[in-house]
Design an enzyme around this catalytic site. Sequence first.
Site, PDB file in Angstrom:
ATOM      1  N   ASP A 123       0.857  -1.190   0.000  1.00  0.00           N
ATOM      2  CA  ASP A 123       0.000   0.000   0.000  1.00  0.00           C
ATOM      3  C   ASP A 123       0.893   1.239   0.000  1.00  0.00           C
ATOM      4  O   ASP A 123       2.007   1.194   0.500  1.00  0.00           O
ATOM      5  CB  ASP A 123      -0.845   0.049   1.288  1.00  0.00           C
ATOM      6  CG  ASP A 123      -2.057  -0.880   1.237  1.00  0.00           C
ATOM      7  OD1 ASP A 123      -2.406  -1.364   0.156  1.00  0.00           O
ATOM      8  OD2 ASP A 123      -2.655  -1.101   2.312  1.00  0.00           O
ATOM      9  N   ARG A 179      -1.557  -0.728  -8.342  1.00  0.00           N
ATOM     10  CA  ARG A 179      -2.928  -0.299  -8.034  1.00  0.00           C
ATOM     11  C   ARG A 179      -2.908   1.223  -8.154  1.00  0.00           C
ATOM     12  O   ARG A 179      -2.043   1.867  -7.570  1.00  0.00           O
ATOM     13  CB  ARG A 179      -3.323  -0.683  -6.610  1.00  0.00           C
ATOM     14  CG  ARG A 179      -4.660  -0.057  -6.169  1.00  0.00           C
ATOM     15  CD  ARG A 179      -4.898  -0.189  -4.666  1.00  0.00           C
ATOM     16  NE  ARG A 179      -4.874  -1.562  -4.242  1.00  0.00           N
ATOM     17  CZ  ARG A 179      -4.457  -1.928  -3.016  1.00  0.00           C
ATOM     18  NH1 ARG A 179      -4.050  -1.032  -2.150  1.00  0.00           N
ATOM     19  NH2 ARG A 179      -4.458  -3.192  -2.679  1.00  0.00           N
TER      20      ARG A 179
HETATM   21  P1  FDA Z   1     -14.375   9.517  -4.272  1.00  0.00           P
HETATM   22  O1  FDA Z   1     -13.793   9.721  -2.922  1.00  0.00           O
HETATM   23  O2  FDA Z   1     -14.671  10.706  -5.102  1.00  0.00           O
HETATM   24  O3  FDA Z   1     -15.651   8.629  -4.112  1.00  0.00           O
HETATM   25  C1  FDA Z   1     -16.519   8.375  -5.192  1.00  0.00           C
HETATM   26  C2  FDA Z   1     -17.853   7.916  -4.640  1.00  0.00           C
HETATM   27  O4  FDA Z   1     -17.667   6.671  -3.987  1.00  0.00           O
HETATM   28  C3  FDA Z   1     -18.412   8.829  -3.558  1.00  0.00           C
HETATM   29  O5  FDA Z   1     -19.147   9.872  -4.105  1.00  0.00           O
HETATM   30  C4  FDA Z   1     -19.227   7.872  -2.747  1.00  0.00           C
HETATM   31  O6  FDA Z   1     -20.468   7.660  -3.373  1.00  0.00           O
HETATM   32  C5  FDA Z   1     -18.431   6.605  -2.825  1.00  0.00           C
HETATM   33  N1  FDA Z   1     -17.533   6.412  -1.678  1.00  0.00           N
HETATM   34  C6  FDA Z   1     -16.207   6.638  -1.618  1.00  0.00           C
HETATM   35  N2  FDA Z   1     -15.708   6.302  -0.413  1.00  0.00           N
HETATM   36  C7  FDA Z   1     -16.761   5.857   0.311  1.00  0.00           C
HETATM   37  C8  FDA Z   1     -16.938   5.338   1.632  1.00  0.00           C
HETATM   38  N3  FDA Z   1     -15.919   5.212   2.462  1.00  0.00           N
HETATM   39  N4  FDA Z   1     -18.186   4.965   2.033  1.00  0.00           N
HETATM   40  C9  FDA Z   1     -19.247   5.056   1.196  1.00  0.00           C
HETATM   41  N5  FDA Z   1     -19.143   5.519  -0.055  1.00  0.00           N
HETATM   42  C10 FDA Z   1     -17.943   5.922  -0.493  1.00  0.00           C
HETATM   43  N6  FDA Z   1      -5.346   5.266  -0.695  1.00  0.00           N
HETATM   44  C11 FDA Z   1      -4.027   5.459  -0.426  1.00  0.00           C
HETATM   45  O7  FDA Z   1      -3.609   6.592  -0.197  1.00  0.00           O
HETATM   46  N7  FDA Z   1      -3.176   4.394  -0.396  1.00  0.00           N
HETATM   47  C12 FDA Z   1      -3.580   3.119  -0.659  1.00  0.00           C
HETATM   48  O8  FDA Z   1      -2.773   2.191  -0.643  1.00  0.00           O
HETATM   49  C13 FDA Z   1      -4.961   2.916  -0.966  1.00  0.00           C
HETATM   50  N8  FDA Z   1      -5.453   1.677  -1.244  1.00  0.00           N
HETATM   51  C14 FDA Z   1      -6.739   1.542  -1.718  1.00  0.00           C
HETATM   52  C15 FDA Z   1      -7.200   0.297  -2.149  1.00  0.00           C
HETATM   53  C16 FDA Z   1      -8.447   0.179  -2.749  1.00  0.00           C
HETATM   54  C17 FDA Z   1      -8.908  -1.159  -3.239  1.00  0.00           C
HETATM   55  C18 FDA Z   1      -9.282   1.327  -2.868  1.00  0.00           C
HETATM   56  C19 FDA Z   1     -10.614   1.246  -3.542  1.00  0.00           C
HETATM   57  C20 FDA Z   1      -8.863   2.534  -2.370  1.00  0.00           C
HETATM   58  C21 FDA Z   1      -7.602   2.662  -1.783  1.00  0.00           C
HETATM   59  N9  FDA Z   1      -7.158   3.876  -1.289  1.00  0.00           N
HETATM   60  C22 FDA Z   1      -5.823   4.035  -0.970  1.00  0.00           C
HETATM   61  C23 FDA Z   1      -8.127   4.980  -1.046  1.00  0.00           C
HETATM   62  C24 FDA Z   1      -8.237   5.912  -2.233  1.00  0.00           C
HETATM   63  O9  FDA Z   1      -7.067   6.653  -2.347  1.00  0.00           O
HETATM   64  C25 FDA Z   1      -9.416   6.886  -2.077  1.00  0.00           C
HETATM   65  O10 FDA Z   1      -9.239   7.680  -0.970  1.00  0.00           O
HETATM   66  C26 FDA Z   1     -10.784   6.238  -1.962  1.00  0.00           C
HETATM   67  O11 FDA Z   1     -10.884   5.142  -2.813  1.00  0.00           O
HETATM   68  C27 FDA Z   1     -11.885   7.231  -2.345  1.00  0.00           C
HETATM   69  O12 FDA Z   1     -11.686   7.684  -3.660  1.00  0.00           O
HETATM   70  P2  FDA Z   1     -12.634   7.305  -4.891  1.00  0.00           P
HETATM   71  O13 FDA Z   1     -11.753   7.109  -6.087  1.00  0.00           O
HETATM   72  O14 FDA Z   1     -13.481   6.160  -4.546  1.00  0.00           O
HETATM   73  O15 FDA Z   1     -13.437   8.618  -5.191  1.00  0.00           O
END
Ligand code: FDA
Length: 303
Positions: A123, A179
């Site tokens: 990560d 990732r």
């Molecule tokens: P965004 O935050 O804009 O969310 C899009 C939509 O998804 C929101 O409008 C909401 O509807 C929904 N959503 C998002 N988060 C939600 C929640 N917690 N509960 C409910 N709904 C939610 N970061 C990092 O810095 N280092 C890492 O190693 C990782 N590893 C990682 C693994 C995996 C499999 C994922 C999916 C994410 C990570 N992350 C991470 C976190 C990533 O950086 C990010 O903060 C989150 O995925 C939220 O970003 P989105 O791209 O989902 O968009």
Amino acid sequence: MLNKLIANILPYMPKKLIWVFSKRYIAGETIEDGLLASKLLNEKGIEVTIDILGEFIHSIDEAEKNKNEYLEVIERFTDENVKGNFSLKPTSFGLLIDQEVCYNYLREVVELVASKNSFLRIDMEDSQCVDMEIDMFRKLRQEFPKHVGLVLQAYMRRTKSDLEGLNDLNSENAPISFRLCKGIYVEPENIAFKDFHEVQENFLADLKYMFENKMYAGIATHDKYLVDESKKMIQEMNIPKSMYEFQMLYGVTPELRQSIVDEGHRMRVYVPYGKQWFGYSTRRLKENPKMAQHIIKALFIRG
Ligand code: FDA
């Protein structure tokens, strides 16, 4: 304001109350909880990546304990044929205490993963860790090219040049595996994009670079726009299924997740579990207060 306030008072709320809304995002406390959640996801055609929750550590003894826990989990999950791999935060192995010890622990874990023909992803943590985590990945990848991957964060201004810098490790018979996510930590503007659309743009530019250079991409987002644009890119660039997967966090946007699975794309869910769920939940919320609104929604809306 409200999000920030809620995030700040969370550590003082009773543990039982926090569990009410954390349980949607965390598989439980024990290895059995992690196994059960993973098997249920496997039954739905979804693979997993297991993360053992670790609090901020203060000693190498704690790092060693965490390492031993990973070794045990890798044995259990591979023995039980769970379809999945492992994710790990190097700070839980002592990255900020003793880099050499941390590397040796990481290497021991990756060696076991390789002997089981499995895979471990490092990560990416906050900006003070990025150089160290890239260096450790580089070294491990040279020794175990098929068994270790890294996370890159689209909000970091440096990510495109990190991709270019790591391209020399790529090879056709063992594509380098990243990732790609937006990034969860609060970083200063001089090193990270702050604007929502700029982060999206950068995400897609990084993804395009990965595909153009035949790298394996874990597309980790719940952002529908990014999911749709990624799917378009996959189609337009004719990317084979063997070169990408979508990834989501446990309990987040299950409908969007299912729609991606139904279309035949590979999906992996990040399954966190462990005794440290309380610290993990409250710390994550403090890091990104916007997430409080999702947690609150989960408190009122079931299913
Ligand atoms: P965004 O935050 O804009 O969310 C899009 C939509 O998804 C929101 O409008 C909401 O509807 C929904 N959503 C998002 N988060 C939600 C929640 N917690 N509960 C409910 N709904 C939610 N970061 C990092 O810095 N280092 C890492 O190693 C990782 N590893 C990682 C693994 C995996 C499999 C994922 C999916 C994410 C990570 N992350 C991470 C976190 C990533 O950086 C990010 O903060 C989150 O995925 C939220 O970003 P989105 O791209 O989902 O968009």
